[in-house]
Design a protein around this motif. Structure first.
Motif: not given
Length: 187
Positions: A76-78, A124-127, A141-145
């Protein structure tokens, strides 16, 4: 030392999950019954209940299997530095490698459940990744996720229905758009 799975148990569970996947190709989840699955899998209800408490538990196991990272897949990575977009969820590639999962991910009656399961795996990882790389609050960040997750699911669903062969082009278009927008907030 852990016990090895019983081959009969694994075979029965596979038949149950295969039956559910086949029904999901043509039916909304809410219309599928345990009797349907038992008849299709060639088992009785008591055998079903030995393995699963209900159809939702069966579906959850299928979704979890689909979301598991495969050894050949990058972890996983963003990131905003790669030249190519790397989906942090891996659904697009997973469904193309294992088309049977399309019955789950692209069944419109399951959208909310899919979003919830993917969120539990990767939100959680993405945010954390996004707030580290960009000048964004965790809420932003959660909104964009959620925006990206819902949008990507819709695009994948449409491409899957049309039998789109050139998915890489669509994936890279969407990825470039996402990276371009996020680049504006890069630290």
């Amino acid at each position: 030392m852990g016990r090895r799975p019983d081959p009969r148990t694994e075979s029965t569970k596979m038949r149950i999950k295969k039956a559910l996947l086949e029904y999901l190709c043509d039916s909304p989840f809410e219309r599928i019954t345990i009797k349907n699955i038992c008849d299709s899998a060639g088992i009785d209800r008591s055998t079903f209940y030995i393995h699963y408490r209900n159809l939702s538990a069966t579906l959850d196991e299928i979704i979890d299997e689909a979301l598991e990272e495969e050894p050949s897949r990058k972890p996983y990575h963003c990131t905003l530095t790669d030249g190519q977009y790397n989906c942090p969820y891996g659904i697009c590639d997973k469904v193309r490698e294992h088309p049977e999962y399309g019955a789950v991910f692209f069944n419109e009656s399951l959208t909310e459940k899919i979003i919830d399961r993917i969120s539990s795996y990767s939100e959680a990882k993405y945010v954390a990744s996004l707030t580290h790389q960009c000048d964004l609050s965790p809420e932003q960040a959660r909104t964009l996720f959620l925006f990206q997750l819902n949008g990507c699911l819709a695009i994948n669903r449409a491409a899957y229905r049309k039998g789109e062969k050139d998915w890489e082009e669509t994936r890279d278009l969407v990825g470039g758009f996402i990276q371009g927008g996020l680049g504006r907030y890069k630290k």
